[in-house]
Write a protein that holds these residues in place. Structure first.
Motif, mmCIF file in Angstrom:
data_model
loop_
_atom_site.group_PDB
_atom_site.id
_atom_site.type_symbol
_atom_site.label_atom_id
_atom_site.label_comp_id
_atom_site.label_asym_id
_atom_site.label_seq_id
_atom_site.Cartn_x
_atom_site.Cartn_y
_atom_site.Cartn_z
ATOM 1 N N LEU A 1 -23.272 -60.194 29.053
ATOM 2 C CA LEU A 1 -21.957 -59.609 28.803
ATOM 3 C C LEU A 1 -21.391 -60.021 27.443
ATOM 4 O O LEU A 1 -20.506 -59.348 26.898
ATOM 5 N N LYS A 2 -21.891 -61.130 26.908
ATOM 6 C CA LYS A 2 -21.358 -61.657 25.664
ATOM 7 C C LYS A 2 -21.990 -61.040 24.416
ATOM 8 O O LYS A 2 -21.384 -61.010 23.350
ATOM 9 N N VAL A 3 -23.223 -60.589 24.517
ATOM 10 C CA VAL A 3 -23.944 -60.095 23.337
ATOM 11 C C VAL A 3 -24.080 -58.580 23.404
ATOM 12 O O VAL A 3 -24.122 -57.988 24.493
ATOM 13 N N PRO A 4 -24.143 -57.924 22.239
ATOM 14 C CA PRO A 4 -24.336 -56.469 22.216
ATOM 15 C C PRO A 4 -25.688 -56.100 22.809
ATOM 16 O O PRO A 4 -26.678 -56.828 22.653
ATOM 17 N N ALA A 5 -25.738 -54.984 23.508
ATOM 18 C CA ALA A 5 -26.985 -54.540 24.125
ATOM 19 C C ALA A 5 -27.113 -53.031 23.966
ATOM 20 O O ALA A 5 -26.126 -52.325 23.725
ATOM 21 N N LEU A 6 -28.340 -52.559 24.091
ATOM 22 C CA LEU A 6 -28.609 -51.122 23.968
ATOM 23 C C LEU A 6 -28.026 -50.375 25.164
ATOM 24 O O LEU A 6 -28.330 -50.697 26.321
ATOM 25 N N ASN A 7 -27.181 -49.387 24.875
ATOM 26 C CA ASN A 7 -26.578 -48.562 25.923
ATOM 27 C C ASN A 7 -27.268 -47.212 25.992
ATOM 28 O O ASN A 7 -27.489 -46.568 24.955
ATOM 29 N N LEU A 8 -27.614 -46.778 27.187
ATOM 30 C CA LEU A 8 -28.178 -45.451 27.373
ATOM 31 C C LEU A 8 -27.056 -44.446 27.575
ATOM 32 O O LEU A 8 -25.977 -44.777 28.087
ATOM 33 N N LYS A 9 -27.300 -43.220 27.166
ATOM 34 C CA LYS A 9 -26.278 -42.179 27.262
ATOM 35 C C LYS A 9 -26.230 -41.622 28.686
ATOM 36 O O LYS A 9 -26.705 -40.524 28.975
ATOM 37 N N LEU A 10 -25.649 -42.413 29.567
ATOM 38 C CA LEU A 10 -25.497 -42.028 30.970
ATOM 39 C C LEU A 10 -24.033 -42.149 31.358
ATOM 40 O O LEU A 10 -23.265 -42.895 30.743
ATOM 41 N N ASN A 11 -23.645 -41.408 32.371
ATOM 42 C CA ASN A 11 -22.264 -41.468 32.858
ATOM 43 C C ASN A 11 -22.039 -42.802 33.556
ATOM 44 O O ASN A 11 -22.628 -43.059 34.603
ATOM 45 N N PRO A 12 -21.183 -43.689 33.015
ATOM 46 C CA PRO A 12 -21.001 -45.006 33.629
ATOM 47 C C PRO A 12 -20.355 -44.930 35.018
ATOM 48 O O PRO A 12 -20.588 -45.802 35.853
ATOM 49 N N SER A 13 -19.542 -43.896 35.266
ATOM 50 C CA SER A 13 -18.932 -43.754 36.598
ATOM 51 C C SER A 13 -20.005 -43.498 37.652
ATOM 52 O O SER A 13 -19.945 -44.031 38.765
ATOM 53 N N PHE A 14 -20.985 -42.669 37.280
ATOM 54 C CA PHE A 14 -22.085 -42.405 38.210
ATOM 55 C C PHE A 14 -22.886 -43.680 38.479
ATOM 56 O O PHE A 14 -23.269 -43.959 39.623
ATOM 57 N N ILE A 15 -23.135 -44.480 37.435
ATOM 58 C CA ILE A 15 -23.874 -45.736 37.592
ATOM 59 C C ILE A 15 -23.091 -46.704 38.473
ATOM 60 O O ILE A 15 -23.666 -47.439 39.279
ATOM 61 N N ALA A 16 -21.760 -46.701 38.350
ATOM 62 C CA ALA A 16 -20.929 -47.579 39.178
ATOM 63 C C ALA A 16 -21.066 -47.214 40.652
ATOM 64 O O ALA A 16 -21.214 -48.086 41.516
ATOM 65 N N VAL A 17 -21.022 -45.905 40.938
ATOM 66 C CA VAL A 17 -21.181 -45.451 42.327
ATOM 67 C C VAL A 17 -22.575 -45.796 42.845
ATOM 68 O O VAL A 17 -22.746 -46.255 43.977
ATOM 69 N N LEU A 18 -23.586 -45.582 41.998
ATOM 70 C CA LEU A 18 -24.963 -45.889 42.388
ATOM 71 C C LEU A 18 -25.140 -47.386 42.659
ATOM 72 O O LEU A 18 -25.833 -47.782 43.600
ATOM 73 N N SER A 19 -24.483 -48.213 41.845
ATOM 74 C CA SER A 19 -24.569 -49.670 42.035
ATOM 75 C C SER A 19 -23.942 -50.084 43.364
ATOM 76 O O SER A 19 -24.505 -50.894 44.106
#
Length: 452
Positions: A117-135
């Motif tokens: 959470l502290k360091v920059p990371a590669l983000n994929l172009k996905l809907n984060p709301s959908f990932i939240a529901v999936l999680s």
């Protein structure tokens, strides 16, 4: 920070990789391979994504999220959580966890998640709301209810297999004994995801009829089956007892004897893997002898003898007996429903055209509060019904069902039929509770009879 940006940690490559691994492991790898690696993988992946998931929703309390995540994981993996699991399994749905101190190695994922959470990371172009529901779905799926079928009498299955599964991994479910090309599996309990209608001998017999297939599915590495009809005599020795087994094909068939030294502890008969006739159990610490009589695998009679004298004789209900009692219960419920209707009609006719004076605001208050009284009455009525209908989250689902069904009925009763006496409030609550209970018990009867 916008909602979209706050959820961006859920679309990073490490988070998504662990999420996919968690779901793949829970839905496929555990069942396919069932080994130590798959047992640990969910802990490691889950403990990485769980604190990250909640941290994006509570960014100001990130340190608390991580601290509580680790604390709860330690509690969950300890014996201290047994009481919580027992209560949750009883009133909601059965859950399981294995107490294994080595699982605590997964706590190493917490500092990695914090660093992520502290360091920059590669983000994929996905809907984060959908990932939240999936999680969230993945967290719930990991805790899907499991049901356990135990066996009061010893159960063994015989296979042809040169491969010997790791018995330590299956401790608590199976014990494995190897005789050259033969493999004997002692089945202590089976794990399934389908909720049993009732834990009785009828349900046990269903499990026993599919025992070979169930063992093969859960152990995976077993190679071949025994020749049908082939008689095999074997003896299993453990530090506590010695079992004499007679197999017909892969299932127990014929006399079974369990000894400790020269003393016989258990003696009985199997027919195609299912208990038959009279079984005798001796307590070596006393003169107490217990006899169980089985008919088609269902225990029908339990007798206890002490010093040669009968001290207890207890008839045991079979599934057919339970179904008969359920019909009687339904008739009683119908009679009580009829009684409530008679009392309501009697009050209506006796006081017509008078009505119970009530302010409009109180009428609406009763419409929305009396369903709670119906729910409480329904739970109270169920206490007096043996083998009453139960389901996962039954308490919550019954509350929702009763509230949605009875609220409009109370609106009709209060504003259209109009109550005549205060006692009508009680009669209507009992009437709706009895009708709802009747419907639930009809569902239970269908499940007991195999119609649902």
């Amino acid at each position: 920070m916008s909602h979209f940006n706050r959820l961006k940690p859920l679309t990073t490559l490490p988070f998504l990789a662990c999420l996919l691994l968690l779901m793949l492991n829970d839905f496929y790898l555990k069942e396919a391979f069932h080994n130590v690696f798959t047992g640990k993988l969910s802990d490691f992946c889950g403990l990485f994504i769980f604190p990250i998931f909640w941290s994006v929703f509570f960014p100001k309390h990130k340190i608390h999220v991580f601290f509580l995540s680790g604390l709860f994981f330690i509690y969950w993996k300890s014996e201290s959580s047994a009481a919580f699991i027992a209560i949750f399994s009883r009133y909601f749905f059965p859950i399981q966890r294995v107490v294994d101190p080595t699982d605590l190695m997964a706590l190493l994922m917490l500092p990695l998640a914090w660093y992520h959470l502290k360091v920059p990371a590669l983000n994929l172009k996905l809907n984060p709301s959908f990932i939240a529901v999936l999680s969230f779905f993945a967290f719930c799926a990991s805790s899907a209810p499991r049901y356990f079928q135990g066996f009061d009498q010893p159960q063994y299955v015989l296979f042809k297999s040169g491969v010997v599964p790791d018995s330590n991994y299956y401790d608590g479910d199976f014990a494995v004994y190897h005789f050259d090309s033969l493999l004997v599996v002692e089945v202590k309990q089976l794990v399934g995801t389908r909720r049993p209608v009732k834990y009785d001998d009828y349900q046990k017999n269903i499990a026993l009829k599919e025992l070979e297939e169930s063992v093969r599915n859960q152990m995976q590495k077993i190679e071949g089956s025994m020749t049908p009809g082939k008689i095999t005599l074997l003896s299993i020795k453990t530090p506590d007892y010695q079992d004499s087994l007679r197999f017909k094909g892969g299932r127990l068939d014929g006399k079974f004897v369990r000894k400790k030294g020269n003393e016989v502890l258990i003696e009985g008969f199997y027919k195609d893997g299912i208990e038959d006739a009279v079984w005798t159990f001796r307590d070596t610490a006393s003169t107490l002898i217990t006899k169980k009589t089985f008919l088609a695998g269902e225990n029908t009679l339990i007798e206890k003898f002490e010093g040669g004298r009968l001290v207890l004789s207890d008839q045991v209900s079979t599934r057919a007996d339970t179904i008969t009692k359920k019909y009687v219960q339904l008739v009683v419920l119908l009679l009580l429903v009829a009684l409530m209707v008679v009392l309501i009609v009697k009050n209506y006719r006796k006081t017509y055209p008078e009505i119970l004076p009530m302010k409009l605001v109180w009428k609406w208050v009763l419409c929305f509060t009396l369903p709670i009284a119906v729910w409480l009455a329904q739970m109270f009525i169920s206490l007096f019904i043996s083998d009453h209908y139960t389901a996962p989250l039954a308490v919550v689902l019954n509350f929702v069902g009763i509230y949605l069904c009875t609220t409009p009925l109370f609106v009709v009763a209060i504003f259209m039929i109009k109550w005549r006496r205060e006692i009508d409030i009680l009669w209507y609550c009992l009437l709706f509770a009895l009708i709802y209970t009747f419907m639930l018990e009809c569902v239970m009867l269908g499940e007991l009879s195999g119609m649902a």
